[in-house]
Enzyme design. Structure first.
Site, PDB file in Angstrom:
ATOM      1  N   THR A 239       0.866  -1.188   0.000  1.00 33.06           N
ATOM      2  CA  THR A 239       0.000   0.000   0.000  1.00 33.06           C
ATOM      3  C   THR A 239       0.901   1.235   0.000  1.00 33.06           C
ATOM      4  O   THR A 239       1.964   1.241   0.621  1.00 33.06           O
ATOM      5  CB  THR A 239      -0.967   0.025   1.200  1.00 33.06           C
ATOM      6  OG1 THR A 239      -0.228   0.239   2.400  1.00 33.06           O
ATOM      7  CG2 THR A 239      -1.775  -1.270   1.298  1.00 33.06           C
ATOM      8  N   GLY A 240       0.464   2.264  -0.732  1.00 27.75           N
ATOM      9  CA  GLY A 240       1.354   3.403  -0.946  1.00 27.75           C
ATOM     10  C   GLY A 240       2.487   3.028  -1.883  1.00 27.75           C
ATOM     11  O   GLY A 240       3.572   3.609  -1.833  1.00 27.75           O
TER      12      GLY A 240
ATOM     13  N   SER B 273       4.518   5.756  -4.609  1.00 23.90           N
ATOM     14  CA  SER B 273       5.417   6.881  -4.308  1.00 23.90           C
ATOM     15  C   SER B 273       6.404   6.480  -3.219  1.00 23.90           C
ATOM     16  O   SER B 273       6.161   5.537  -2.447  1.00 23.90           O
ATOM     17  CB  SER B 273       4.587   8.077  -3.823  1.00 23.90           C
ATOM     18  OG  SER B 273       5.424   9.159  -3.442  1.00 23.90           O
TER      19      SER B 273
ATOM     20  N   ILE C 259       8.775   5.435  -0.371  1.00 27.95           N
ATOM     21  CA  ILE C 259       9.272   4.160   0.171  1.00 27.95           C
ATOM     22  C   ILE C 259       8.519   2.980  -0.436  1.00 27.95           C
ATOM     23  O   ILE C 259       9.115   1.956  -0.793  1.00 27.95           O
ATOM     24  CB  ILE C 259       9.117   4.178   1.715  1.00 27.95           C
ATOM     25  CG1 ILE C 259      10.064   5.233   2.315  1.00 27.95           C
ATOM     26  CG2 ILE C 259       9.353   2.800   2.306  1.00 27.95           C
ATOM     27  CD1 ILE C 259       9.749   5.614   3.765  1.00 27.95           C
ATOM     28  N   GLY C 260       7.208   3.107  -0.571  1.00 29.17           N
ATOM     29  CA  GLY C 260       6.409   2.004  -1.121  1.00 29.17           C
ATOM     30  C   GLY C 260       6.767   1.707  -2.562  1.00 29.17           C
ATOM     31  O   GLY C 260       6.874   0.529  -2.951  1.00 29.17           O
TER      32      GLY C 260
ATOM     33  N   TYR D 160       1.006  12.271  14.861  1.00 29.52           N
ATOM     34  CA  TYR D 160       1.819  11.377  14.016  1.00 29.52           C
ATOM     35  C   TYR D 160       2.581  10.385  14.894  1.00 29.52           C
ATOM     36  O   TYR D 160       2.552   9.179  14.653  1.00 29.52           O
ATOM     37  CB  TYR D 160       2.773  12.211  13.162  1.00 29.52           C
ATOM     38  CG  TYR D 160       3.561  11.406  12.160  1.00 29.52           C
ATOM     39  CD1 TYR D 160       2.917  10.697  11.153  1.00 29.52           C
ATOM     40  CD2 TYR D 160       4.949  11.350  12.218  1.00 29.52           C
ATOM     41  CE1 TYR D 160       3.635   9.958  10.220  1.00 29.52           C
ATOM     42  CE2 TYR D 160       5.675  10.623  11.289  1.00 29.52           C
ATOM     43  CZ  TYR D 160       5.019   9.923  10.297  1.00 29.52           C
ATOM     44  OH  TYR D 160       5.734   9.193   9.381  1.00 29.52           O
TER      45      TYR D 160
HETATM   46  N1  LIG Z   1       9.585   9.996   4.391  1.00 31.25           N
HETATM   47  C1  LIG Z   1       9.926   9.940   5.670  1.00 31.25           C
HETATM   48  O1  LIG Z   1      10.803  10.705   6.142  1.00 31.25           O
HETATM   49  C2  LIG Z   1       9.264   8.933   6.591  1.00 31.25           C
HETATM   50  C3  LIG Z   1       9.823   8.747   7.862  1.00 31.25           C
HETATM   51  C4  LIG Z   1       9.223   7.840   8.728  1.00 31.25           C
HETATM   52  C5  LIG Z   1       8.111   7.127   8.326  1.00 31.25           C
HETATM   53  N2  LIG Z   1       7.591   7.322   7.085  1.00 31.25           N
HETATM   54  C6  LIG Z   1       6.386   6.548   6.711  1.00 31.25           C
HETATM   55  O2  LIG Z   1       6.631   5.861   5.500  1.00 31.25           O
HETATM   56  C7  LIG Z   1       5.400   5.601   4.842  1.00 31.25           C
HETATM   57  C8  LIG Z   1       5.522   5.996   3.380  1.00 31.25           C
HETATM   58  O3  LIG Z   1       5.780   7.378   3.326  1.00 31.25           O
HETATM   59  P1  LIG Z   1       6.614   8.080   2.155  1.00 31.25           P
HETATM   60  O4  LIG Z   1       7.579   8.994   2.816  1.00 31.25           O
HETATM   61  O5  LIG Z   1       7.101   7.068   1.180  1.00 31.25           O
HETATM   62  O6  LIG Z   1       5.455   9.009   1.547  1.00 31.25           O
HETATM   63  P2  LIG Z   1       4.985   9.368   0.065  1.00 31.25           P
HETATM   64  O7  LIG Z   1       6.136   9.378  -0.875  1.00 31.25           O
HETATM   65  O8  LIG Z   1       4.164  10.584   0.220  1.00 31.25           O
HETATM   66  O9  LIG Z   1       4.073   8.133  -0.320  1.00 31.25           O
HETATM   67  C9  LIG Z   1       2.892   7.838   0.367  1.00 31.25           C
HETATM   68  C10 LIG Z   1       2.165   6.783  -0.429  1.00 31.25           C
HETATM   69  O10 LIG Z   1       1.021   6.355   0.294  1.00 31.25           O
HETATM   70  C11 LIG Z   1      -0.146   6.546  -0.504  1.00 31.25           C
HETATM   71  N3  LIG Z   1      -1.241   6.851   0.412  1.00 31.25           N
HETATM   72  C12 LIG Z   1      -1.269   7.780   1.385  1.00 31.25           C
HETATM   73  N4  LIG Z   1      -2.443   7.730   2.026  1.00 31.25           N
HETATM   74  C13 LIG Z   1      -3.161   6.754   1.431  1.00 31.25           C
HETATM   75  C14 LIG Z   1      -4.474   6.240   1.635  1.00 31.25           C
HETATM   76  N5  LIG Z   1      -5.277   6.725   2.567  1.00 31.25           N
HETATM   77  N6  LIG Z   1      -4.889   5.241   0.839  1.00 31.25           N
HETATM   78  C15 LIG Z   1      -4.074   4.726  -0.101  1.00 31.25           C
HETATM   79  N7  LIG Z   1      -2.845   5.171  -0.334  1.00 31.25           N
HETATM   80  C16 LIG Z   1      -2.409   6.184   0.423  1.00 31.25           C
HETATM   81  C17 LIG Z   1       0.216   7.676  -1.448  1.00 31.25           C
HETATM   82  O11 LIG Z   1      -0.554   7.675  -2.639  1.00 31.25           O
HETATM   83  P3  LIG Z   1      -1.860   8.608  -2.793  1.00 31.25           P
HETATM   84  O12 LIG Z   1      -1.527   9.929  -2.159  1.00 31.25           O
HETATM   85  O13 LIG Z   1      -2.095   8.679  -4.260  1.00 31.25           O
HETATM   86  O14 LIG Z   1      -2.934   7.896  -2.060  1.00 31.25           O
HETATM   87  C18 LIG Z   1       1.661   7.306  -1.766  1.00 31.25           C
HETATM   88  O15 LIG Z   1       1.706   6.250  -2.703  1.00 31.25           O
HETATM   89  C19 LIG Z   1       4.330   6.366   5.628  1.00 31.25           C
HETATM   90  O16 LIG Z   1       3.640   5.480   6.471  1.00 31.25           O
HETATM   91  C20 LIG Z   1       5.144   7.352   6.458  1.00 31.25           C
HETATM   92  O17 LIG Z   1       4.490   7.729   7.641  1.00 31.25           O
HETATM   93  C21 LIG Z   1       8.136   8.209   6.196  1.00 31.25           C
END
Ligand SMILES: NC(=O)c1ccc[n+]([C@@H]2O[C@H](COP(=O)([O-])OP(=O)(O)OC[C@H]3O[C@@H](n4cnc5c(N)ncnc54)[C@H](OP(=O)(O)O)[C@@H]3O)[C@@H](O)[C@H]2O)c1
Length: 250
Positions: free
Chosen positions: A13-14, A17, A19-20, A152
């Protein structure tokens, strides 16, 4: 050539974009049959080009139970089963002092980060093969006391707790459950936080504290998450693996 995930059906899921997406590409490179989910169709279409044309991309809001039903139905129709679930989608929200938080903020972050993961895994379980693996995404935010991250941090603490309970509850089916906890990672989610003037000082201070001296690339977090899902982690369950350049370790 044989891959670690040859023929395995993997849901990220995710997966459109950050990490996913990096994880989906890595699973696919190791032979997995990929399913990705996200809300924006355009992002999903672009991701399919990167992950592989055979990827099943399902437009779904993972905080909506009816969308999750559609997602699981589509996987059942295409593959008939699942081997790995990486419940990774989440949202950080705008950094906000505790005194200014609203009920709507609370519902938004807990729906996006807690409800979504709980019901993604619950609804995937009937399709998930015995001996399968679940990886769920938390964050260093739940142990670092970051100002402005009340919701968060608390939502990501729930993720850590889920893995403890579920690794016990699922043991009869030999399903492992582990947590990946990234530090600051170069993704759109983090770029949004950095762009917020209320967070600039706290973010700059946190980045200076990272022993590795830099932020992570999404591929570095994906490598750790994919490891947890792989046969290399066959005796690892219930853990939280920090991929944080040392930030939460000091
Ligand atoms: N980046 C960091 O520094 C960091 C640090 C610690 C933890 N994390 C965690 O890592 C995970 C991934 O984050 P990321 O940084 O890779 O963010 P990102 O690049 O913004 O990607 C988020 C992904 O999740 C999808 N998404 C978000 N809400 C959704 C929903 N309700 N239903 C379905 N898809 C959803 C988005 O697609 P759509 O918007 O099109 O739905 C996108 O594909 C998150 O759980 C975040 O909290 C990130």
């Amino acid at each position: 050539m044989t891959g670690k995930f040859d023929g395995k059906v993997v849901l990220v899921t995710g997966g459109s974009s950050g990490i996913g997406l990096a994880a989906a590409k890595r699973f696919a490179a190791e032979g997995a049959l990929m399913v990705i989910a996200g809300r924006r169709q355009e992002q999903l279409d672009a991701a399919v080009k990167e992950v592989g044309e055979g990827t099943l991309a399902v437009r779904a809001d993972v905080s909506s139970l009816s969308d999750l039903d559609v997602l699981i139905d589509r996987i059942r129709e295409r593959h008939g089963r699942l081997d790995i679930v990486f419940a990774n989608a989440g949202a950080a929200g705008a950094p906000t002092p505790m005194q200014q938080l609203t009920e709507a903020d609370y519902n938004e972050i807990f729906d996006q980060n807690v409800k979504s993961v709980l019901f993604t895994v619950q609804k995937a379980l009937p399709l998930l093969a015995d001996g399968g693996a679940v990886v769920i995404t938390s964050s260093i935010a739940h142990i670092k006391g970051i100002p402005g991250a009340t919701l968060y941090g608390a939502s990501k603490a729930a993720i850590r707790s889920f893995a403890r309970t579920w690794s016990n509850e699922f043991k009869g089916r030999r399903i492992r459950v582990n947590v990946i906890s990234p530090g600051p990672t170069k993704t759109p989610l983090h770029a949004d936080i950095e762009a917020n003037p209320n967070a600039a000082e706290a973010v700059a201070g946190m980045l200076r504290m990272i022993p590795a001296g830099r932020m992570a690339e999404p591929e570095e977090i994906a490598a750790a998450a994919v490891f947890l899902a792989s046969p290399d982690a066959s005796f690892i369950t219930g853990v939280e693996l920090y991929a944080d350049g040392g930030l939460a370790q000091i």
